[in-house]
Design a protein around this motif. Structure first.
Motif, mmCIF file in Angstrom:
data_model
loop_
_atom_site.group_PDB
_atom_site.id
_atom_site.type_symbol
_atom_site.label_atom_id
_atom_site.label_comp_id
_atom_site.label_asym_id
_atom_site.label_seq_id
_atom_site.Cartn_x
_atom_site.Cartn_y
_atom_site.Cartn_z
ATOM 1 N N SER A 96 51.346 1.763 97.432
ATOM 2 C CA SER A 96 50.433 2.128 96.350
ATOM 3 C C SER A 96 49.519 3.248 96.839
ATOM 4 O O SER A 96 49.365 3.461 98.038
ATOM 5 N N ARG A 97 48.910 3.940 95.905
ATOM 6 C CA ARG A 97 48.045 5.083 96.250
ATOM 7 C C ARG A 97 46.856 4.667 97.102
ATOM 8 O O ARG A 97 46.280 5.477 97.786
ATOM 9 N N GLU A 98 46.473 3.414 97.052
ATOM 10 C CA GLU A 98 45.300 2.945 97.784
ATOM 11 C C GLU A 98 45.563 2.684 99.265
ATOM 12 O O GLU A 98 44.636 2.525 100.037
ATOM 13 N N HIS A 99 46.816 2.611 99.675
ATOM 14 C CA HIS A 99 47.157 2.293 101.059
ATOM 15 C C HIS A 99 47.204 3.527 101.946
ATOM 16 O O HIS A 99 47.754 4.549 101.555
ATOM 17 N N SER A 100 46.684 3.412 103.113
ATOM 18 C CA SER A 100 46.746 4.402 104.188
ATOM 19 C C SER A 100 47.484 5.686 103.819
ATOM 20 O O SER A 100 47.402 6.146 102.698
ATOM 21 N N LEU A 101 48.181 6.262 104.740
ATOM 22 C CA LEU A 101 48.980 7.447 104.418
ATOM 23 C C LEU A 101 50.162 7.007 103.576
ATOM 24 O O LEU A 101 50.839 6.022 103.898
ATOM 25 N N ASN A 102 50.415 7.751 102.501
ATOM 26 C CA ASN A 102 51.525 7.416 101.618
ATOM 27 C C ASN A 102 52.080 8.698 101.033
ATOM 28 O O ASN A 102 51.477 9.760 101.164
ATOM 29 N N ILE A 103 53.220 8.603 100.410
ATOM 30 C CA ILE A 103 53.848 9.767 99.781
ATOM 31 C C ILE A 103 53.739 9.610 98.274
ATOM 32 O O ILE A 103 54.074 8.570 97.711
ATOM 33 N N ARG A 104 53.255 10.655 97.623
ATOM 34 C CA ARG A 104 53.122 10.679 96.171
ATOM 35 C C ARG A 104 54.084 11.725 95.626
ATOM 36 O O ARG A 104 54.230 12.812 96.188
ATOM 37 N N VAL A 105 54.737 11.400 94.531
ATOM 38 C CA VAL A 105 55.626 12.335 93.829
ATOM 39 C C VAL A 105 55.084 12.497 92.422
ATOM 40 O O VAL A 105 54.910 11.521 91.701
ATOM 41 N N LEU A 106 54.799 13.741 92.064
ATOM 42 C CA LEU A 106 54.308 14.060 90.727
ATOM 43 C C LEU A 106 55.302 14.973 90.036
ATOM 44 O O LEU A 106 55.937 15.813 90.669
ATOM 45 N N LYS A 107 55.388 14.820 88.731
ATOM 46 C CA LYS A 107 56.198 15.723 87.920
ATOM 47 C C LYS A 107 55.231 16.556 87.085
ATOM 48 O O LYS A 107 54.412 16.013 86.351
ATOM 49 N N PHE A 108 55.321 17.856 87.209
ATOM 50 C CA PHE A 108 54.428 18.770 86.500
ATOM 51 C C PHE A 108 55.126 19.361 85.279
ATOM 52 O O PHE A 108 56.352 19.461 85.231
ATOM 53 N N GLU A 109 54.323 19.763 84.326
ATOM 54 C CA GLU A 109 54.830 20.477 83.157
ATOM 55 C C GLU A 109 55.167 21.907 83.575
ATOM 56 O O GLU A 109 54.469 22.495 84.411
ATOM 57 N N PRO A 110 56.209 22.500 82.995
ATOM 58 C CA PRO A 110 56.588 23.866 83.365
ATOM 59 C C PRO A 110 55.433 24.860 83.250
ATOM 60 O O PRO A 110 55.310 25.774 84.068
ATOM 61 N N LYS A 111 54.546 24.683 82.262
ATOM 62 C CA LYS A 111 53.436 25.628 82.068
ATOM 63 C C LYS A 111 52.460 25.620 83.246
ATOM 64 O O LYS A 111 51.711 26.560 83.440
ATOM 65 N N ASP A 112 52.505 24.563 84.073
ATOM 66 C CA ASP A 112 51.599 24.439 85.214
ATOM 67 C C ASP A 112 52.201 24.947 86.518
ATOM 68 O O ASP A 112 51.566 24.844 87.567
ATOM 69 N N LEU A 113 53.416 25.488 86.445
ATOM 70 C CA LEU A 113 54.129 25.876 87.661
ATOM 71 C C LEU A 113 54.575 27.322 87.640
ATOM 72 O O LEU A 113 54.857 27.878 86.577
ATOM 73 N N ILE A 114 54.684 27.890 88.808
ATOM 74 C CA ILE A 114 55.281 29.225 88.941
ATOM 75 C C ILE A 114 56.802 29.070 88.975
ATOM 76 O O ILE A 114 57.521 29.753 88.272
ATOM 77 N N ASP A 115 57.283 28.149 89.815
ATOM 78 C CA ASP A 115 58.718 27.862 89.910
ATOM 79 C C ASP A 115 59.021 26.693 88.970
ATOM 80 O O ASP A 115 58.929 25.529 89.351
ATOM 81 N N THR A 116 59.373 27.002 87.750
ATOM 82 C CA THR A 116 59.548 25.971 86.725
ATOM 83 C C THR A 116 60.822 25.137 86.905
ATOM 84 O O THR A 116 60.991 24.131 86.239
ATOM 85 N N GLU A 117 61.701 25.551 87.788
ATOM 86 C CA GLU A 117 62.916 24.771 88.019
ATOM 87 C C GLU A 117 62.670 23.607 88.960
ATOM 88 O O GLU A 117 63.472 22.688 89.021
ATOM 89 N N LYS A 118 61.577 23.655 89.690
ATOM 90 C CA LYS A 118 61.225 22.574 90.616
ATOM 91 C C LYS A 118 59.977 21.894 90.078
ATOM 92 O O LYS A 118 58.861 22.219 90.463
ATOM 93 N N ARG A 119 60.157 20.953 89.175
ATOM 94 C CA ARG A 119 59.019 20.315 88.496
ATOM 95 C C ARG A 119 58.397 19.187 89.303
ATOM 96 O O ARG A 119 57.298 18.750 89.014
ATOM 97 N N TYR A 120 59.088 18.706 90.318
ATOM 98 C CA TYR A 120 58.549 17.634 91.145
ATOM 99 C C TYR A 120 57.828 18.242 92.344
ATOM 100 O O TYR A 120 58.283 19.225 92.916
ATOM 101 N N ARG A 121 56.718 17.610 92.722
ATOM 102 C CA ARG A 121 55.980 18.021 93.911
ATOM 103 C C ARG A 121 55.751 16.790 94.761
ATOM 104 O O ARG A 121 55.539 15.689 94.254
ATOM 105 N N PHE A 122 55.785 16.984 96.058
ATOM 106 C CA PHE A 122 55.729 15.900 97.026
ATOM 107 C C PHE A 122 54.502 16.092 97.916
ATOM 108 O O PHE A 122 54.286 17.175 98.458
#
Length: 90
Positions: free
Chosen positions: A16-42
């Motif tokens: 969960s986001r509350e635990h120590s170091l963790n990995i989060r994956v977000l999906k962004f809307e194309p309008k928020d990205l320069i590279d719209t083909e890669k909508r996921y960010r890690f």
């Protein structure tokens, strides 16, 4: 059934986001990205709550454990574990 690049990545992604170091994956809307083909960010993040802002994050493109290219490996909403990007901003 989900398939991860490695067990260590799966363990960090499933924290969960509350635990120590963790990995989060977000999906962004194309309008928020320069590279719209890669909508996921890690991101690697410390534990945080949704009320926290400007959380220190480390953007990653490769698995820190096995070296897989995350943009090529994870292309499915099933891996998204964060839907609120407000922790990135002040």
């Amino acid at each position: 059934m989900k398939r991860y690049c490695c067990e260590k990545f799966a363990n960090q992604l499933e924290l969960s986001r509350e635990h120590s170091l963790n990995i989060r994956v977000l999906k962004f809307e194309p309008k928020d990205l320069i590279d719209t083909e890669k909508r996921y960010r890690f991101f690697i993040t410390p534990g945080y709550t949704l009320a926290d802002r400007s959380v220190p994050v480390y953007n990653i493109a490769y698995c820190p454990f096995c070296g897989k290219d995350l943009f090529k490996f994870y292309k499915d909403d099933a891996f998204v574990n964060e839907d609120d990007s407000s922790f990135l901003y002040p």
